[in-house]
Write a protein that holds these residues in place. Structure first.
Motif, PDB file in Angstrom:
ATOM      1  N   ASP A   2       0.829  -1.196   0.000  1.00 18.60           N
ATOM      2  CA  ASP A   2       0.000   0.000   0.000  1.00 18.60           C
ATOM      3  C   ASP A   2       0.870   1.254   0.000  1.00 18.60           C
ATOM      4  O   ASP A   2       2.081   1.205   0.212  1.00 18.60           O
ATOM      5  N   THR A   3       0.220   2.395  -0.238  1.00 20.93           N
ATOM      6  CA  THR A   3       0.965   3.650  -0.374  1.00 20.93           C
ATOM      7  C   THR A   3       1.636   4.076   0.929  1.00 20.93           C
ATOM      8  O   THR A   3       2.677   4.737   0.899  1.00 20.93           O
ATOM      9  N   MET A   4       1.045   3.710   2.059  1.00 23.68           N
ATOM     10  CA  MET A   4       1.643   4.070   3.340  1.00 23.68           C
ATOM     11  C   MET A   4       3.008   3.410   3.519  1.00 23.68           C
ATOM     12  O   MET A   4       3.958   4.032   4.012  1.00 23.68           O
ATOM     13  N   LYS A   5       3.108   2.162   3.101  1.00 27.89           N
ATOM     14  CA  LYS A   5       4.400   1.474   3.204  1.00 27.89           C
ATOM     15  C   LYS A   5       5.413   2.080   2.236  1.00 27.89           C
ATOM     16  O   LYS A   5       6.607   2.173   2.555  1.00 27.89           O
ATOM     17  N   GLY A   6       4.943   2.498   1.069  1.00 30.22           N
ATOM     18  CA  GLY A   6       5.844   3.161   0.136  1.00 30.22           C
ATOM     19  C   GLY A   6       6.392   4.455   0.705  1.00 30.22           C
ATOM     20  O   GLY A   6       7.590   4.758   0.590  1.00 30.22           O
ATOM     21  N   SER A   7       5.536   5.241   1.357  1.00 29.64           N
ATOM     22  CA  SER A   7       5.982   6.479   1.998  1.00 29.64           C
ATOM     23  C   SER A   7       6.929   6.189   3.156  1.00 29.64           C
ATOM     24  O   SER A   7       7.902   6.914   3.387  1.00 29.64           O
ATOM     25  N   ALA A   8       6.644   5.113   3.895  1.00 29.11           N
ATOM     26  CA  ALA A   8       7.508   4.741   5.017  1.00 29.11           C
ATOM     27  C   ALA A   8       8.901   4.379   4.522  1.00 29.11           C
ATOM     28  O   ALA A   8       9.910   4.715   5.174  1.00 29.11           O
ATOM     29  N   LEU A   9       8.996   3.729   3.381  1.00 28.26           N
ATOM     30  CA  LEU A   9      10.296   3.365   2.819  1.00 28.26           C
ATOM     31  C   LEU A   9      11.107   4.610   2.450  1.00 28.26           C
ATOM     32  O   LEU A   9      12.334   4.653   2.651  1.00 28.26           O
ATOM     33  N   ILE A  10      10.439   5.633   1.933  1.00 26.22           N
ATOM     34  CA  ILE A  10      11.132   6.883   1.617  1.00 26.22           C
ATOM     35  C   ILE A  10      11.645   7.547   2.886  1.00 26.22           C
ATOM     36  O   ILE A  10      12.765   8.082   2.937  1.00 26.22           O
ATOM     37  N   SER A  11      10.835   7.511   3.942  1.00 26.88           N
ATOM     38  CA  SER A  11      11.268   8.086   5.215  1.00 26.88           C
ATOM     39  C   SER A  11      12.479   7.345   5.775  1.00 26.88           C
ATOM     40  O   SER A  11      13.417   7.958   6.294  1.00 26.88           O
ATOM     41  N   VAL A  12      12.471   6.026   5.650  1.00 31.60           N
ATOM     42  CA  VAL A  12      13.607   5.222   6.107  1.00 31.60           C
ATOM     43  C   VAL A  12      14.856   5.565   5.301  1.00 31.60           C
ATOM     44  O   VAL A  12      15.956   5.710   5.850  1.00 31.60           O
TER      45      VAL A  12
END
Length: 421
Positions: free
Chosen positions: A265-275
């Motif tokens: 999902d998009t939330m996990k994609g955003s979390a990966l960018i934050s990481v």
């Protein structure tokens, strides 16, 4: 007779001690002269005179230099945290250098602050796409170029042994800004609207006061010293830098899309960018500190090789969140070394006398390489293979090619594989 021998021994001992003291004093004075010579060679771009000498000698890896680092850190934090228009910024490099040669660093940074603030204000009030182009690409882009060029050239002048650490701290602010600011911007956009964005640049007036008034270039004709193109080592480093820049932002553009492609999902994609942003912050701090002990070129080779291996052997086979998380951590830590090492390496290749002009010319040459993600996207559209495989291979190949180019440069400078360079 015994008394005479005893007196001779005491005399010999005294002479030996005197020689030792003289030798020690000579080496200390010689070392001091070398430091003075190196320091003063760095300040040849300054206004000149005893004041420049005193400032330079007092700025031996500490004191006012760390205030310079803090000012540069805050400037880069806000710029990279909000947007990334490095391609446009690189095009304005000659203007940046021309202003600095005439006005000095502080006045030039004041102009950069006005341009950045004006660009933000105009972008917040834009109603047409062409207005955004003028506000962000021209106004903000020019301010961006001036800010990055002046800080990148000024910070190394204040350090002798800790140039890598200082630039690592400055470069790490980009990762920190990319991690923190998006959350605040999203909230402010929801509550205040896009027009609030214009107020962001005003903080620059305060923090840039810490930067020195050293001028990087005396003669405006040296804004782009094209004679440096005859320097083979400079050409090799420009090629290596272009390769690094071409893949440096790849993950930030395509990782969320790839995460969606494999079913996340998009939330996990955003979390990966934050990481990725968080590990970029840490990685740039580490590579700068390590470069002071192991050498800038050595760290550049190591970090590029690890980035290449991670792209080939982690990202290529990452089809779930855990695999992508491993790659995001590795890529973030190792893939952003360029901004921390570029200024110290240019100074190593060209020396302090040609550093300012060389850094400007290299930035101008490297600017088109920021289109690397666009080139990879175009290749993705024409090559009929597995989706996103082109991005994986492009990142791995360019990172490895950059490592090879830097290795060749190192061996040209000193033909010892394990030498600290």
């Amino acid at each position: 007779m015994s008394t005479l021998l005893k007196d001779n021994k005491e005399l010999s001992s005294t002479i030996t001690e005197s020689k030792a003291i003289y030798t020690y004093s000579y080496h200390v004075e010689d070392k001091s002269d070398d430091a003075r010579s190196d320091c003063m060679s760095q300040s040849t771009y300054a206004k000149g005179g005893n004041e420049s000498e005193e400032k330079c000698l007092s700025a031996d890896d500490g004191g006012y230099g760390w205030l310079v680092v803090f000012g540069a850190f805050m400037g880069v934090f806000t710029i990279y945290g909000v947007t990334n228009i490095c391609f446009v910024g690189g095009v304005f490099t000659p203007i940046s250098n021309l202003l600095e040669s005439v006005l000095g660093a502080r006045r030039t940074l004041l102009i950069a602050t006005i341009l950045i603030s004006g660009g933000c204000l105009a972008a917040g009030s834009a109603t047409e796409v062409w207005q955004l182009y003028l506000a962000l690409s021209i106004c903000f882009g020019m301010g961006f170029s001036i800010m990055i060029m002046v800080t990148s050239k000024t910070v190394p002048l204040w350090f002798n042994r800790r140039k890598g650490t200082a630039m690592g701290i400055v470069a790490s602010s980009g990762g920190l800004g990319g991690l923190i600011l998006p959350f605040g911007i999203t909230s402010l956009n929801s509550s205040l609207g896009a027009s609030w964005y214009g107020t962001k640049g005003n903080i620059e007036f305060v923090k840039e006061k810490t930067l020195p008034t050293k001028r990087a270039i005396i003669n405006p004709c040296d804004v782009l010293r094209l004679s440096l193109l005859r320097d083979t080592n400079f050409i090799i480093w420009s090629l290596a830098a272009s390769l690094q820049v071409s893949y440096m932002n790849m993950l930030f553009y395509f990782l969320p899309s790839y995460a969606t492609h494999i079913g996340l999902d998009t939330m996990k994609g955003s979390a990966l960018i934050s990481v990725t942003s968080a590990t970029t912050f840490v990685g740039r701090l580490f590579v700068g500190a390590l470069a002071d002990y192991a050498g800038n070129l050595n760290m550049c080779i190591l970090f590029n090789v690890v980035t290449s291996l991670a792209s080939f052997f982690i990202w290529t086979f990452a089809y779930n969140f855990v695999g992508l998380l491993m790659f995001a951590i590795t890529y973030g830590f190792f893939g952003g070394c360029y901004l921390a090492l570029v200024a110290p390496i240019v100074r190593t290749v060209l020396g302090p006398e040609r550093f300012a002009s060389g850094f400007a010319l290299m930035s101008f040459i490297v600017a088109p390489a920021y289109a690397g993600p666009s080139i990879a996207s175009a290749l993705e559209n024409v090559i009929p293979i597995e989706p996103f495989l082109v991005f994986k291979l492009y990142t791995g190949i360019t990172a490895f090619a950059s490592a090879v180019a830097v290795l060749i440069l190192k061996l040209r400078i000193k033909r010892q594989l394990w030498a600290k360079i």
